[in-house]
Design an enzyme around this catalytic site. Structure first.
Site, PDB file in Angstrom:
ATOM      1  N   LYS A 175       0.848  -1.213   0.000  1.00  0.00           N
ATOM      2  CA  LYS A 175       0.000   0.000   0.000  1.00  0.00           C
ATOM      3  C   LYS A 175       0.876   1.253   0.000  1.00  0.00           C
ATOM      4  O   LYS A 175       1.454   1.633   1.004  1.00  0.00           O
ATOM      5  CB  LYS A 175      -0.934   0.055   1.210  1.00  0.00           C
ATOM      6  CG  LYS A 175      -2.026   1.095   0.942  1.00  0.00           C
ATOM      7  CD  LYS A 175      -2.631   1.747   2.142  1.00  0.00           C
ATOM      8  CE  LYS A 175      -1.961   2.957   2.683  1.00  0.00           C
ATOM      9  NZ  LYS A 175      -1.858   4.139   1.806  1.00  0.00           N
ATOM     10  N   PRO A 176       0.962   1.925  -1.153  1.00  0.00           N
ATOM     11  CA  PRO A 176       1.718   3.176  -1.230  1.00  0.00           C
ATOM     12  C   PRO A 176       0.982   4.303  -0.497  1.00  0.00           C
ATOM     13  O   PRO A 176      -0.185   4.170  -0.145  1.00  0.00           O
ATOM     14  CB  PRO A 176       1.759   3.477  -2.727  1.00  0.00           C
ATOM     15  CG  PRO A 176       1.286   2.244  -3.416  1.00  0.00           C
ATOM     16  CD  PRO A 176       0.420   1.519  -2.453  1.00  0.00           C
ATOM     17  N   SER A 177       1.693   5.404  -0.319  1.00  0.00           N
ATOM     18  CA  SER A 177       1.077   6.575   0.313  1.00  0.00           C
ATOM     19  C   SER A 177       0.089   7.243  -0.635  1.00  0.00           C
ATOM     20  O   SER A 177       0.293   7.269  -1.852  1.00  0.00           O
ATOM     21  CB  SER A 177       2.168   7.580   0.680  1.00  0.00           C
ATOM     22  OG  SER A 177       1.591   8.829   0.975  1.00  0.00           O
ATOM     23  N   GLU A 249       9.728   0.988  10.623  1.00  0.00           N
ATOM     24  CA  GLU A 249      10.750   2.009  10.331  1.00  0.00           C
ATOM     25  C   GLU A 249      10.074   3.348  10.575  1.00  0.00           C
ATOM     26  O   GLU A 249       9.243   3.776   9.772  1.00  0.00           O
ATOM     27  CB  GLU A 249      11.218   1.896   8.870  1.00  0.00           C
ATOM     28  CG  GLU A 249      11.865   0.582   8.505  1.00  0.00           C
ATOM     29  CD  GLU A 249      13.253   0.407   9.103  1.00  0.00           C
ATOM     30  OE1 GLU A 249      13.769   1.370   9.705  1.00  0.00           O
ATOM     31  OE2 GLU A 249      13.800  -0.701   8.988  1.00  0.00           O
ATOM     32  N   CYS A 283      13.517  10.641   7.221  1.00  0.00           N
ATOM     33  CA  CYS A 283      13.509  10.113   8.589  1.00  0.00           C
ATOM     34  C   CYS A 283      14.887  10.286   9.202  1.00  0.00           C
ATOM     35  O   CYS A 283      15.041  10.465  10.394  1.00  0.00           O
ATOM     36  CB  CYS A 283      13.123   8.646   8.561  1.00  0.00           C
ATOM     37  SG  CYS A 283      14.121   7.683   7.426  1.00  0.00           S
ATOM     38  N   GLU A 380      10.277  15.675  15.718  1.00  0.00           N
ATOM     39  CA  GLU A 380      10.590  15.539  14.294  1.00  0.00           C
ATOM     40  C   GLU A 380       9.772  16.559  13.503  1.00  0.00           C
ATOM     41  O   GLU A 380       8.548  16.586  13.603  1.00  0.00           O
ATOM     42  CB  GLU A 380      10.243  14.119  13.812  1.00  0.00           C
ATOM     43  CG  GLU A 380      10.599  13.899  12.362  1.00  0.00           C
ATOM     44  CD  GLU A 380      10.209  12.508  11.853  1.00  0.00           C
ATOM     45  OE1 GLU A 380       9.040  12.115  12.014  1.00  0.00           O
ATOM     46  OE2 GLU A 380      11.077  11.826  11.268  1.00  0.00           O
ATOM     47  N   TRP A 446      19.588  -1.001   7.616  1.00  0.00           N
ATOM     48  CA  TRP A 446      18.838   0.241   7.821  1.00  0.00           C
ATOM     49  C   TRP A 446      17.753   0.005   8.872  1.00  0.00           C
ATOM     50  O   TRP A 446      16.992  -0.949   8.770  1.00  0.00           O
ATOM     51  CB  TRP A 446      18.173   0.704   6.516  1.00  0.00           C
ATOM     52  CG  TRP A 446      17.528   2.043   6.709  1.00  0.00           C
ATOM     53  CD1 TRP A 446      16.198   2.307   6.863  1.00  0.00           C
ATOM     54  CD2 TRP A 446      18.199   3.300   6.831  1.00  0.00           C
ATOM     55  NE1 TRP A 446      16.004   3.646   7.060  1.00  0.00           N
ATOM     56  CE2 TRP A 446      17.228   4.278   7.046  1.00  0.00           C
ATOM     57  CE3 TRP A 446      19.547   3.680   6.775  1.00  0.00           C
ATOM     58  CZ2 TRP A 446      17.537   5.628   7.215  1.00  0.00           C
ATOM     59  CZ3 TRP A 446      19.859   5.014   6.939  1.00  0.00           C
ATOM     60  CH2 TRP A 446      18.861   5.972   7.149  1.00  0.00           C
ATOM     61  N   LYS A 450      15.206   2.481  19.945  1.00  0.00           N
ATOM     62  CA  LYS A 450      14.316   3.346  20.729  1.00  0.00           C
ATOM     63  C   LYS A 450      13.044   3.637  19.900  1.00  0.00           C
ATOM     64  O   LYS A 450      12.532   2.727  19.245  1.00  0.00           O
ATOM     65  CB  LYS A 450      15.060   4.609  21.151  1.00  0.00           C
ATOM     66  CG  LYS A 450      16.343   4.296  21.955  1.00  0.00           C
ATOM     67  CD  LYS A 450      16.782   5.441  22.849  1.00  0.00           C
ATOM     68  CE  LYS A 450      17.559   6.491  22.131  1.00  0.00           C
ATOM     69  NZ  LYS A 450      18.234   7.459  23.024  1.00  0.00           N
TER      70      LYS A 450
HETATM   71  P1  NAD Z   1       2.223   8.161   7.891  1.00  0.00           P
HETATM   72  O1  NAD Z   1       2.449   7.314   9.093  1.00  0.00           O
HETATM   73  O2  NAD Z   1       1.221   9.233   7.966  1.00  0.00           O
HETATM   74  O3  NAD Z   1       1.807   7.262   6.640  1.00  0.00           O
HETATM   75  C1  NAD Z   1       2.576   6.149   6.229  1.00  0.00           C
HETATM   76  C2  NAD Z   1       1.662   5.171   5.511  1.00  0.00           C
HETATM   77  O4  NAD Z   1       0.723   4.648   6.457  1.00  0.00           O
HETATM   78  C3  NAD Z   1       0.846   5.761   4.370  1.00  0.00           C
HETATM   79  O5  NAD Z   1       0.766   4.833   3.319  1.00  0.00           O
HETATM   80  C4  NAD Z   1      -0.524   5.958   5.013  1.00  0.00           C
HETATM   81  O6  NAD Z   1      -1.601   5.947   4.102  1.00  0.00           O
HETATM   82  C5  NAD Z   1      -0.589   4.754   5.937  1.00  0.00           C
HETATM   83  N1  NAD Z   1      -1.534   4.904   7.063  1.00  0.00           N
HETATM   84  C6  NAD Z   1      -2.027   6.044   7.602  1.00  0.00           C
HETATM   85  N2  NAD Z   1      -2.834   5.753   8.653  1.00  0.00           N
HETATM   86  C7  NAD Z   1      -2.831   4.405   8.781  1.00  0.00           C
HETATM   87  C8  NAD Z   1      -3.445   3.502   9.698  1.00  0.00           C
HETATM   88  N3  NAD Z   1      -4.230   3.925  10.675  1.00  0.00           N
HETATM   89  N4  NAD Z   1      -3.190   2.179   9.555  1.00  0.00           N
HETATM   90  C9  NAD Z   1      -2.359   1.718   8.586  1.00  0.00           C
HETATM   91  N5  NAD Z   1      -1.764   2.535   7.677  1.00  0.00           N
HETATM   92  C10 NAD Z   1      -1.996   3.860   7.776  1.00  0.00           C
HETATM   93  O7  NAD Z   1       3.668   8.726   7.506  1.00  0.00           O
HETATM   94  P2  NAD Z   1       4.052   9.723   6.339  1.00  0.00           P
HETATM   95  O8  NAD Z   1       3.605  11.087   6.701  1.00  0.00           O
HETATM   96  O9  NAD Z   1       3.593   9.138   5.042  1.00  0.00           O
HETATM   97  O10 NAD Z   1       5.657   9.630   6.388  1.00  0.00           O
HETATM   98  C11 NAD Z   1       6.449  10.410   7.205  1.00  0.00           C
HETATM   99  C12 NAD Z   1       6.953   9.612   8.395  1.00  0.00           C
HETATM  100  O11 NAD Z   1       7.614   8.436   7.941  1.00  0.00           O
HETATM  101  C13 NAD Z   1       7.997  10.373   9.195  1.00  0.00           C
HETATM  102  O12 NAD Z   1       7.762  10.231  10.572  1.00  0.00           O
HETATM  103  C14 NAD Z   1       9.301   9.694   8.809  1.00  0.00           C
HETATM  104  O13 NAD Z   1      10.324   9.826   9.775  1.00  0.00           O
HETATM  105  C15 NAD Z   1       8.866   8.283   8.610  1.00  0.00           C
HETATM  106  N6  NAD Z   1       9.826   7.570   7.753  1.00  0.00           N
HETATM  107  C16 NAD Z   1      10.669   6.654   8.328  1.00  0.00           C
HETATM  108  C17 NAD Z   1      11.623   5.994   7.555  1.00  0.00           C
HETATM  109  C18 NAD Z   1      12.589   5.007   8.166  1.00  0.00           C
HETATM  110  O14 NAD Z   1      13.230   4.271   7.416  1.00  0.00           O
HETATM  111  N7  NAD Z   1      12.732   4.945   9.474  1.00  0.00           N
HETATM  112  C19 NAD Z   1      11.703   6.265   6.179  1.00  0.00           C
HETATM  113  C20 NAD Z   1      10.839   7.188   5.632  1.00  0.00           C
HETATM  114  C21 NAD Z   1       9.898   7.835   6.427  1.00  0.00           C
END
Ligand code: NAD
Length: 477
Positions: A175-177, A249, A283, A380, A446, A450
């Site tokens: 599931k992509p964003s 992640e 991130c 963040e 990767w 914590k």
């Molecule tokens: P998000 O958590 O809002 O969304 C991520 C994904 O989850 C999306 O596909 C979204 O549609 C889905 N989603 C939203 N609500 C959901 C739910 N209730 N149940 C299941 N899925 C749901 O995050 P974002 O705004 O898309 O991304 C930014 C965040 O991602 C930042 O906090 C960033 O640090 C983190 N991030 C972490 C890494 C890593 O490798 N650690 C890499 C990239 C981004």
């Protein structure tokens, strides 16, 4: 409305109630619309992956490697389209979009290589101290996996999950964003082009509701999630309800520690890259700069100049160093942090505001001598906002760097390599760079500790995340 969900080898139109509008963040204007997948379509995708599992898991790993190599080749063939789409939908400068395509190609190639070697590891004899028994391990695919990804590196984050999952013999529902839903459709088109068996890869588009329908689905054997801590916690709750494994992640608030023996100009280059790449929407952004007292003023002066030299603009129409933030929600969030900084009375050396012409641009921003209690120091932000704090001794630098609920990455800059290695060993994070930009290689791991997550991607650890160990013990008597 176009058929944009890839279920059981077919492209289907979403029959969910909601619409996804896809934006060009440089203009703040929409350029595509999709109907989300319904809960019933999530069911169909999981059922297709379940049905495809027995055959796929029993293919020879070398056969799966051929498909993975095919993915790498097909990404190459679509290179220009993928670069253009990331520039238009993410707002990435061209050179950054190129790096993402290279990374995706490298990821599929690397896991093709690992899959080829997998036959050797699938069965391994385990010597026993006790006589009369033989014992061997067998690495098996975890099964049907759900993969949920964010929008900041859509092509790459999905590759980091898809390639090892397919290499291990898992079948997948991705599931992509909803912010960048078009980019991963390419993986479905590639599956078609390669004749990947139906159901091995399924891609469903949707918002939070669709993500929740997937992460709560009883038909999964594992879920791998990249995204925010809030949603990660919900995903972990669903995994707990089903007693099944989860990889998370999550976010970060990472430190970059600069000692006074460094080359200042080189340090500036690495610091800017650590906070301005992808407009700070990483991130792993090193958003807390810890600088040794002696050089603090000189470094901040050079940083201010470097931030002000960043060419911020539309990557589609001009050569830029930094594009816009990818979504209006993210732009609003960063604007809120600028307001918090003003309310907290932070000392802003440059930036501190959004650009209001068109699109979702913000100024690269530098705050000096930020108190440790500031929300900008602890939370963040996910934008090009750097907070600076001074330290005196190595011990103090370490204590400050480790004083975070997150533990994703850190950077250490020092001419004293012994010290840099010592500090790297003591940092409470999953990955440390010494005297380097944030170079992530497919062979390295990767992931964070914590609040930054659970589990590891990339390298052999990324493959293990999609395997389970079976032991077969036989009485020889
Ligand atoms: P998000 O958590 O809002 O969304 C991520 C994904 O989850 C999306 O596909 C979204 O549609 C889905 N989603 C939203 N609500 C959901 C739910 N209730 N149940 C299941 N899925 C749901 O995050 P974002 O705004 O898309 O991304 C930014 C965040 O991602 C930042 O906090 C960033 O640090 C983190 N991030 C972490 C890494 C890593 O490798 N650690 C890499 C990239 C981004």
């Amino acid at each position: 409305m176009s058929a944009c969900h890839y279920i059981n080898g077919d492209w289907v139109t979403g029959d969910g109630a909601d619409l996804i509008t896809v934006f060009d963040p440089s203009l703040g204007e929409p350029f595509a619309e999709l109907q989300v997948a319904s809960a019933a379509q999530v069911d169909q995708a999981v059922a297709a992956a379940r049905q495809a599992l027995p055959d796929w898991r029993n293919t020879r790993a070398s056969e799966r490697a051929v498909y993975l190599r095919g993915f790498a080749e097909q990404i190459e063939l679509r290179r220009e389209t993928l670069i253009a789409l990331q520039m238009q939908n993410n707002g990435k400068p061209r050179h950054e979009a190129v790096v993402d395509v290279d990374d995706a190609v490298a990821t599929f190639t690397y896991y093709a290589d690992l899959a080829e070697g997998l036959a050797d590891h699938q069965h391994r004899d385990v010597p026993l101290a006790v006589r009369g028994f033989s014992s061997r391990t067998r690495l098996e695919p975890v099964g049907v996996v759900g993969l949920i990804v964010p929008w900041n590196f859509p092509l790459v984050t999905s590759a980091w999950k898809l390639a090892p999952a397919l290499a291990a013999g898992c079948t997948v529902v991705l599931k992509p964003s909803e912010i960048t839903p078009l980019i991963e459709q390419t993986y479905g088109q590639i599956a078609d082009a390669l004749g990947l068996p139906a159901g091995v890869l399924n891609i469903i588009g949707g918002k939070a509701q669709t993500g929740a329908a997937l992460s709560n689905h009883p038909g999964l054997d594992k879920l791998s999630f990249t995204g925010s801590n809030g949603v990660g916690s919900q995903v972990m709750n669903s995994a707990a309800a089903h007693c099944r494994p989860v990889t998370l992640e999550l976010g970060g608030k990472s430190a970059i520690v600069v000692f006074d023996d460094c080359d200042l100009d080189q340090a500036v280059e690495w610091i800017v890259a650590g906070i301005c790449w992808n407009a700070g929407q990483m991130c792993s952004a090193t958003s807390r700069l810890l600088v040794q007292d002696h050089i603090a003023d000189a470094l901040m002066e050079r940083l201010k100049a470097a931030f002000e030299k960043q060419r911020v603009g539309n990557p589609v129409t001009g050569e830029v160093d930094m594009g816009p933030l990818t979504s209006q929600a993210q732009w609003n969030k960063v604007a809120d942090y600028f307001a918090i900084a003003r309310a907290e009375g932070l000392h802003c050396l440059t930036g501190g505001d959004v650009l209001r012409d068109a699109g979702w641009f913000v100024c690269p921003t530098l705050y000096a001598d930020v108190p440790l209690t500031s929300r900008l120091w602890t939370e963040e932000i996910f934008g090009p906002v750097l907070c600076v704090h001074r330290f005196d001794s190595e011990q103090e630098a370490l204590a400050l760097a480790n004083d975070s609920r997150f533990g994703l990455v850190a950077t250490v800059i020092s001419a004293d390599l012994q010290r840099a290695e010592r500090v790297a060993n003591a940092l409470e994070v999953g990955h440390v760079w010494i005297n380097s930009i944030q170079a992530v290689f497919v062979e390295t791991s990767w992931g964070g500790i914590k609040g930054s997550g659970i589990g590891r991607e990339l390298g052999p650890w990324g493959l293990s995340a999609y395997q389970s160990v079976k032991h077969v013990t036989r009485c020889l008597g």
